[in-house]
Enzyme design. Structure first.
Site, PDB file in Angstrom:
ATOM      1  N   ARG A  51      -9.160  39.447  34.240  1.00  0.00           N
ATOM      2  CA  ARG A  51      -9.039  39.166  32.995  1.00  0.00           C
ATOM      3  C   ARG A  51      -8.823  37.745  32.678  1.00  0.00           C
ATOM      4  O   ARG A  51      -9.456  37.335  31.687  1.00  0.00           O
ATOM      5  CB  ARG A  51      -7.630  39.806  32.530  1.00  0.00           C
ATOM      6  CG  ARG A  51      -7.564  41.342  31.958  1.00  0.00           C
ATOM      7  CD  ARG A  51      -6.253  42.027  32.480  1.00  0.00           C
ATOM      8  NE  ARG A  51      -6.049  41.814  33.830  1.00  0.00           N
ATOM      9  CZ  ARG A  51      -6.618  43.084  34.532  1.00  0.00           C
ATOM     10  NH1 ARG A  51      -7.622  43.961  34.216  1.00  0.00           N
ATOM     11  NH2 ARG A  51      -6.465  42.973  35.908  1.00  0.00           N
ATOM     12  N   THR A  52      -8.108  36.985  33.268  1.00  0.00           N
ATOM     13  CA  THR A  52      -7.918  35.422  33.083  1.00  0.00           C
ATOM     14  C   THR A  52      -9.355  34.864  33.005  1.00  0.00           C
ATOM     15  O   THR A  52      -9.757  34.158  32.174  1.00  0.00           O
ATOM     16  CB  THR A  52      -6.921  34.905  34.167  1.00  0.00           C
ATOM     17  OG1 THR A  52      -5.827  35.706  34.114  1.00  0.00           O
ATOM     18  CG2 THR A  52      -6.792  33.384  33.679  1.00  0.00           C
ATOM     19  N   LYS A  80     -15.687  25.062  54.316  1.00  0.00           N
ATOM     20  CA  LYS A  80     -16.097  24.251  55.126  1.00  0.00           C
ATOM     21  C   LYS A  80     -15.309  22.963  55.462  1.00  0.00           C
ATOM     22  O   LYS A  80     -15.486  22.463  56.351  1.00  0.00           O
ATOM     23  CB  LYS A  80     -17.470  23.541  54.663  1.00  0.00           C
ATOM     24  CG  LYS A  80     -18.594  24.310  54.314  1.00  0.00           C
ATOM     25  CD  LYS A  80     -19.801  23.421  53.954  1.00  0.00           C
ATOM     26  CE  LYS A  80     -20.743  24.672  53.524  1.00  0.00           C
ATOM     27  NZ  LYS A  80     -22.011  23.554  52.715  1.00  0.00           N
ATOM     28  N   ARG A 101      -7.440  28.350  38.941  1.00  0.00           N
ATOM     29  CA  ARG A 101      -6.526  29.162  39.533  1.00  0.00           C
ATOM     30  C   ARG A 101      -6.538  28.966  41.043  1.00  0.00           C
ATOM     31  O   ARG A 101      -7.519  28.929  41.720  1.00  0.00           O
ATOM     32  CB  ARG A 101      -6.727  30.670  39.278  1.00  0.00           C
ATOM     33  CG  ARG A 101      -5.855  31.725  40.183  1.00  0.00           C
ATOM     34  CD  ARG A 101      -6.291  33.128  39.461  1.00  0.00           C
ATOM     35  NE  ARG A 101      -5.615  33.410  38.410  1.00  0.00           N
ATOM     36  CZ  ARG A 101      -5.254  34.510  37.992  1.00  0.00           C
ATOM     37  NH1 ARG A 101      -5.632  35.642  38.700  1.00  0.00           N
ATOM     38  NH2 ARG A 101      -4.589  34.454  36.780  1.00  0.00           N
ATOM     39  N   HIS A 129       1.799  30.283  34.960  1.00  0.00           N
ATOM     40  CA  HIS A 129       0.757  30.970  34.279  1.00  0.00           C
ATOM     41  C   HIS A 129       0.514  30.720  32.841  1.00  0.00           C
ATOM     42  O   HIS A 129       0.878  31.615  31.968  1.00  0.00           O
ATOM     43  CB  HIS A 129       0.672  32.349  34.531  1.00  0.00           C
ATOM     44  CG  HIS A 129      -0.717  32.990  34.496  1.00  0.00           C
ATOM     45  ND1 HIS A 129      -1.974  32.387  33.959  1.00  0.00           N
ATOM     46  CD2 HIS A 129      -1.273  34.382  34.649  1.00  0.00           C
ATOM     47  CE1 HIS A 129      -2.870  33.037  33.985  1.00  0.00           C
ATOM     48  NE2 HIS A 129      -2.352  34.356  34.518  1.00  0.00           N
TER      49      HIS A 129
END
Length: 310
Positions: A51-52, A80, A101, A129
């Site tokens: 959703r985000t 890496k 995120r 959030h």
């Protein structure tokens, strides 16, 4: 740090919250504005999201911007051994805004310290959030007609649930009363209970979740017990199904009560609740588009009202 970055809901004032709600309402009425023409936005998702990520990317598209980035960190140079600092500084060369995120608490704050490009925190571990909080606030405002003097009941994973942490902090400006419902393993952390005490916010705690415990509630905020936050899988199995909202529990609640959930859900809301007019979580997710359009424009310093007139 770019002053337009949004890392924590604690970074913005009551007036800015109200302004973002007004901007979100504007975008709900006028969702397509090409105010990001010529702008490039990076979406860096070091942690899975549906959703985000999709609502942020839809917001950029509807505003006429271009998107680069990734939704799987294993396909990037971080696999890496590239440091977060190097990734952020490299991406900053290409874009006007970074939406990020990350699974580590504080990662978004750190990103703001190594670049002048504005950063929007799309979730950092169990910490914050803020864009979810703005869509939650917009949803509450739309359903209640106000943010003032509401009773908010939060249920489930209050320990790791970054959405409830951010919402609690944002509502301090609006004289809320909280009821925290969780088992002792997932109770609201002490730092947030201390925050309530320091800001004169009323709250109660209980482990009981039944019809009586939500009878006087305006907003019922359900949360998922997050398996990904547990290092002990046995502990997760023991607590994951303790709190489930059944449709019959809503029968004697206030007419204005609305059920919110940041989604995804697992077992914490029965499927038959979906058809109850008090269920609002899918509309809440839709509101995320408008709230994130507002946040993006604010981060880029765009006066949407001026642009709409031109």
């Amino acid at each position: 740090m770019n002053p337009n970055s949004l890392v924590s809901i604690d970074d913005i004032s009551r007036e800015e919250i109200i302004d973002l709600i007004e901007r979100a309402r504007f975008f709900e009425e006028h969702p397509n504005h090409k105010v990001l023409d010529g702008k490039v936005v990076a979406t860096l998702f070091f942690e899975p999201s549906t959703r985000t990520r999709l609502s942020f990317e839809t917001a950029v598209n509807r505003l006429g911007g271009r998107i680069i980035g990734f939704s799987d960190a294993s396909t990037t140079s971080s696999s890496k051994g590239e440091t977060l600092k190097d990734t952020i500084k490299m991406v900053s060369n290409y874009v006007d805004l970074i939406i990020m995120r990350h699974y580590l608490e504080g990662a978004a704050r750190y990103a703001t310290e190594v670049t002048d490009t504005p950063i929007i925190n799309a979730g950092d571990g169990a910490n914050q959030h803020p864009s979810q909080t703005m869509l939650d606030l917009y949803s509450i405002y739309k359903t209640q007609g106000t943010l003032e003097n509401l009773t908010i009941t939060m249920v489930g994973d209050l320990k790791y649930g970054r959405t409830v942490h951010s919402l609690l902090m944002a509502l301090r400006y609006f004289n809320p009363t909280f009821r925290f419902i969780a088992c002792k393993e997932l109770r609201m952390p002490k730092e947030y209970r201390d925050f309530c005490d320091a800001n004169g916010i009323r709250y109660t705690e209980t482990t009981e979740f039944d019809a009586d415990s939500i009878a006087d509630t305006d907003i019922l905020y359900m949360t998922r017990v997050q398996r990904e936050r547990f290092s002990d899988i046995m502990e997760y199995e023991r607590v994951k199904n303790l709190y489930t909202l059944r449709n019959d529990m809503l029968a004697e609640t206030k007419p204005n009560l609305r059920v919110l959930h940041p989604l995804p859900r697992v077992n914490e809301i029965d499927q038959d609740v979906d058809d109850n007019p008090k269920a609002y979580y899918f509309d809440q997710a839709r509101n995320g588009l408008f709230a994130r359009q507002a946040i993006i424009c604010k981060a880029l310093g765009i006066d949407i009202y001026k642009e709409a007139r031109s």
